[in-house]
Design a protein around this motif. Structure first.
Motif, PDB file in Angstrom:
ATOM      1  N   VAL A   1       0.997  -1.228   0.041  1.00 48.30           N
ATOM      2  CA  VAL A   1       0.167  -0.120   0.042  1.00 48.30           C
ATOM      3  C   VAL A   1       0.858   1.352  -0.025  1.00 48.30           C
ATOM      4  O   VAL A   1       0.512   2.090  -0.869  1.00 48.30           O
ATOM      5  N   GLY A   2       1.583   1.349   0.840  1.00 45.29           N
ATOM      6  CA  GLY A   2       2.816   2.478   1.066  1.00 45.29           C
ATOM      7  C   GLY A   2       3.431   2.747  -0.295  1.00 45.29           C
ATOM      8  O   GLY A   2       3.589   3.857  -0.770  1.00 45.29           O
ATOM      9  N   ASP A   3       3.932   1.580  -1.062  1.00 39.28           N
ATOM     10  CA  ASP A   3       4.646   1.784  -2.430  1.00 39.28           C
ATOM     11  C   ASP A   3       3.791   2.429  -3.548  1.00 39.28           C
ATOM     12  O   ASP A   3       3.762   3.453  -4.331  1.00 39.28           O
ATOM     13  N   VAL A   4       2.316   1.656  -3.462  1.00 34.66           N
ATOM     14  CA  VAL A   4       1.555   2.292  -4.603  1.00 34.66           C
ATOM     15  C   VAL A   4       1.164   3.487  -4.421  1.00 34.66           C
ATOM     16  O   VAL A   4       1.223   4.652  -5.131  1.00 34.66           O
ATOM     17  N   VAL A   5       0.930   4.065  -3.101  1.00 32.95           N
ATOM     18  CA  VAL A   5       0.584   5.384  -2.715  1.00 32.95           C
ATOM     19  C   VAL A   5       1.608   6.406  -2.827  1.00 32.95           C
ATOM     20  O   VAL A   5       1.269   7.458  -3.383  1.00 32.95           O
ATOM     21  N   THR A   6       2.840   6.082  -2.412  1.00 32.72           N
ATOM     22  CA  THR A   6       3.833   6.991  -2.592  1.00 32.72           C
ATOM     23  C   THR A   6       4.314   6.944  -4.075  1.00 32.72           C
ATOM     24  O   THR A   6       4.588   8.113  -4.699  1.00 32.72           O
ATOM     25  N   THR A   7       4.101   6.147  -4.801  1.00 29.49           N
ATOM     26  CA  THR A   7       4.434   6.105  -6.108  1.00 29.49           C
ATOM     27  C   THR A   7       3.505   6.942  -6.968  1.00 29.49           C
ATOM     28  O   THR A   7       3.932   7.852  -7.718  1.00 29.49           O
TER      29      THR A   7
END
Length: 122
Positions: free
Chosen positions: A36-42
């Motif tokens: 989730v963190g990777d998708v959101v920050t991307t």
């Protein structure tokens, strides 16, 4: 200095001295959080004008947007789940660790870049 055998029965409990099944569960939670963190920050970074550095992810995002990114993540998790039963129980935590580590690193890098671009904390 002499130990006189006093430390022969000393037991040190390390933070990771937990059973493999519990460790694996904790790592799967980390997989979910890092995904989730990777998708959101991307996507926040892309919105701010940053570029995706992974060519496979860039292609998936360019072609299919969020659905492409999620499909890529689902594929990675699927490969891990298919390979997991091939490992002895004690080594199974390596599967979620192998997924969570790069995604967690990506989140840290993404946050640093977003902070630099957005001027947060300046």
């Amino acid at each position: 200095m002499s130990s006189d055998g006093a430390d022969a029965h000393l037991r040190v409990d390390f933070p990771l001295d937990i059973e493999p099944a519990r460790l694996e569960r904790l790592l799967w939670v980390l997989v979910g959080l890092s995904l989730v963190g990777d998708v959101v920050t991307t996507f926040v970074g892309l919105h701010l004008g940053l570029a995706e550095s992974n060519p496979v992810a860039r292609s998936a995002i360019d072609g299919y947007g969020l659905a492409g990114m999620l499909a890529l993540k689902a594929f990675a998790i699927g490969v891990g789940l298919v390979c997991r039963p091939l490992l002895p129980r004690v080594y199974r935590p390596i599967v979620p660790a192998g997924l969570a580590l790069p995604w967690t690193v990506a989140v840290v890098i993404n946050l640093a870049l977003i902070t630099a671009v957005a001027g947060v904390g300046v």
